[in-house]
Design an enzyme around this catalytic site. Structure first.
Site, mmCIF file in Angstrom:
data_model
loop_
_atom_site.group_PDB
_atom_site.id
_atom_site.type_symbol
_atom_site.label_atom_id
_atom_site.label_comp_id
_atom_site.label_asym_id
_atom_site.label_seq_id
_atom_site.Cartn_x
_atom_site.Cartn_y
_atom_site.Cartn_z
ATOM 1 N N ASP A 152 -28.846 49.840 53.764
ATOM 2 C CA ASP A 152 -29.697 48.783 53.986
ATOM 3 C C ASP A 152 -31.044 49.108 54.014
ATOM 4 O OD1 ASP A 152 -27.129 47.914 54.466
ATOM 5 O OD2 ASP A 152 -28.068 46.572 56.451
ATOM 6 N N LYS A 215 -30.344 40.745 51.761
ATOM 7 C CA LYS A 215 -30.195 40.535 53.397
ATOM 8 C C LYS A 215 -31.750 40.090 53.808
ATOM 9 C CE LYS A 215 -29.822 43.728 57.353
ATOM 10 N NZ LYS A 215 -29.738 45.118 57.765
ATOM 11 N N LYS A 251 -26.472 38.703 53.108
ATOM 12 C CA LYS A 251 -26.381 38.974 54.630
ATOM 13 C C LYS A 251 -27.508 38.650 55.497
ATOM 14 C CE LYS A 251 -26.286 43.107 57.527
ATOM 15 N NZ LYS A 251 -26.317 44.602 57.753
#
Lengths: 315, 298
Positions: A152, A215, A251
């Site tokens: 991430d 995300k 996400k």
């Protein structure tokens, strides 16, 4: 879609071409997006549909602990919970992944061995992203080498907001390369992007650069994930699939604490992106407290009486 | 000059009213009896209401009819309030309950209008003062230092159980409510109470809301015990169940059985003289004893 019709491979040729492309994306109708997200949030999901949605949401959770106070013991406990979220009910599915800081990756890797649960690590000077590129690349490589199969990363919001799009693009490309076979999730930190137009631009930028997931947030900045922002990102991945044939996941992370919220997101995924995204490979929840609420609601449906936090582990 | 102009305008207006025949009576502003959850006065999430009649069968109000989900919300509010309330000093809890008594004293006229006898208001106020006095004395009576055969101090102290669900007695309305709420509050528990006397209960809620009682410590649901109590009895986040005021023996049995599943502390239905000295039982019912062993200095 844009005023200058050119193949997508061309738009990243220069800073000017990228800017022309990103600024040529249609603007977001803020009021419309808010109203659409609020409207989708009013759907009533009950009984068997609710049970299905809860199990799906559990399978979509990236169980996260990103605290300065994290210890190997805490990470091991969290991994045990990820394998079997409800020890009292073996039919409860495991979560999608564990998300930790790079220093905790070896511990989590050991604890998750053989479970099929993914191991995500935040990297690239999370959460601010304010570090030289070399540091970010080393950070990423170290996490992958230690066993993370999902990275991430955070984008450089400073560069993005100053309009240095190519710099952000090249950074994502470099990190993607450093990831090797690991999946790359690109954190846009929408709470710092100010406008919905910027969210759409950043989504396209991240997808063009090769991100496997986009995300919303780090969870360290308020506001974190919101329904309208996720809606814009879902539209972006849908349009990106139509345009390029490549599918990208979404996400939302941070601030999703209740089953009711999670189900609102699932309704939106289905309505905006389509049921192809209703899968842990394409949609995740970055959360920690959400899991306990999902388990409590699951128990309520199974037993017919309200459950309480005393019966589940504290995170 | 302007003043004179205004005067003439007024006289024209009053003349109009007089010539219209009758002076209109002032419109009554009636109170809406809602629920009391988390320190706020929400309507029922179900949107339902029911008609309340006075002793002569005359319509007096529409009261909110709480639902299962209101009960769920009330438990959430009570649980959220528990940490702070149970951690408050006994002295502070006593002051707050004494303040409730003061506020109740000042609302005699309102309760008189709701057909509560003055003597019952007296008893309710006295009962509150009595429990306010007990907050910092109970630990000495039910706790203490225990003699042990070893070089230790051994100390027991009473601790609150958590969230207590109560079915309030139908009569006497005010004294009954106060008698079931105050002991649980005084010992540091938070309360969800179901009552079928909405006007008295919500007027009492106004007393609580203006007495420094933190929001969520007492939550009042007006409506049917048969509808809501089973959900509270089986709720895993409720620690105690007070059925002393419940007249329906069959319902009480079902509730006791449901409560057994989560090992709740249950007070069974009983014929209670609400005016009599309640003794310590209502307070000790929702207390747990914490015992600490502490090494003596050598």
């Amino acid at each position: 879609m844009t005023a200058t019709i050119s193949p997508l491979s061309e738009v990243t040729r220069s800073d000017a071409a990228l800017r022309t492309f990103l600024h040529g994306l249609p603007g977001v109708d803020r009021v419309g997006a808010d109203a659409r997200a609020a409207g989708l949030g009013t759907r009533s999901i009950k009984t068997t549909a609710k049970a299905w949605a809860i199990d799906l949401a559990i399978r979509m959770v990236d169980l996260t602990t990103l605290e300065g106070a994290d210890t190997p013991g805490k990470v091991r406990a969290l991994c045990a919970k990820a394998r079997q979220p409800d020890p009292g009910d073996p039919s409860c599915p495991p979560v999608a992944a564990i998300c930790v800081y790079p220093s905790m990756v070896p511990t989590a890797h050991e604890a998750l061995r053989g479970s099929g649960i993914h191991l995500a690590s935040v990297a690239t000077a999370f959460p601010s992203g304010q570090a030289p590129l070399k540091v970010k690349l080393d950070d990423t490589r170290a996490a992958v080498a230690a066993g993370a199969d999902e990275i991430d990363m955070v984008i450089s919001r400073g560069a993005f907001l100053s309009g240095r799009y190519l710099e952000v693009f090249e950074e994502i490309v470099a990190i993607k390369e450093a990831c090797g076979s690991a999946h790359l999730k690109v954190i846009l930190e929408t709470g710092e992007l100010v406008t919905y137009d910027n969210v759409r631009r950043a989504s396209w930028l991240a997808m063009l650069a090769g991100g496997d997931f986009i995300k919303t947030s780090t969870g360290k900045v308020a506001p974190a994930a919101t329904l309208p922002v996720t809606l814009i990102m879902l539209e972006a991945v849908r349009d990106f699939l139509d345009t390029t044939g490549r599918k990208v996941g979404v996400k939302p992370a941070g601030g999703i604490r209740t089953t009711k919220d999670a189900i609102k997101y699932l309704v939106m995924v289905n309505e905006i992106a389509g049921d192809g995204w209703l899968d842990p490979d394409w949609f995740r929840f970055g959360a920690s407290t959400l899991l306990n609420d999902l388990l409590m609601q699951r128990t309520k449906l199974a037993t017919g009486h309200y459950s309480g936090p005393d019966y589940f582990t504290l995170d | 000059m302007p003043a004179k102009k205004k005067e003439s305008a007024d006289s024209v207006a009053s003349a109009t009213r007089v010539t219209a025949g009758a002076v209109l009576p002032r419109l009554a502003v009636r109170k809406t009896y809602k629920l009391y959850i988390g320190g706020a006065f929400p309507r029922s999430e179900s949107g339902r209401t029911y008609v309340v009649a006075d002793s002569k069968g005359q319509f007096v109000a529409n009261a909110a009819q709480a639902s299962r989900k209101d009960a769920r919300d009330a438990v959430l509010a009570a649980r959220a309030a528990f940490g702070k309330w149970s951690g408050a000093t006994a002295y502070n809890k006593g002051q707050v309950i004494y303040r409730v008594a003061e506020m109740l004293e000042g609302r005699r006229d309102e309760f008189a209008a709701l057909e509560v006898p003055a003597s019952e208001v007296d008893e309710a106020v006295d009962r509150l003062v009595w429990y306010a006095g007990w907050t910092d004395k109970l630990a000495q009576v039910v706790g203490g230092a225990n003699p042990v055969a070893g070089p230790y101090f051994n100390i027991s102290s009473p601790e609150p159980s958590g969230v207590v669900a109560v079915v309030a007695p139908s009569a006497p309305t005010l004294l009954g409510l106060v008698s079931v709420i105050a002991p649980a509050m005084a010992t540091g528990n938070t309360v969800v109470v179901i009552t079928d006397a909405p006007r008295v209960a919500i007027t009492l809620a106004e007393v609580l809301a203006t007495s420094d009682v933190p929001g969520g410590v007492v939550n009042i649901l007006t409506g049917s015990a048969a509808e809501m109590a089973p959900w509270l009895a089986s709720h895993s986040d409720v620690n105690g169940l007070d059925l002393t005021g419940l007249a329906d023996a069959k319902l009480a049995l079902e509730l006791e059985q449901a409560a057994a599943e989560t090992l709740k502390r249950v007070r069974r239905p009983a014929a209670v003289d609400w005016s009599a000295d309640p003794g310590l039982a209502p307070m000790t019912a929702y207390l747990e004893t914490k015992t600490v062993w502490h090494p003596k200095g050598i």
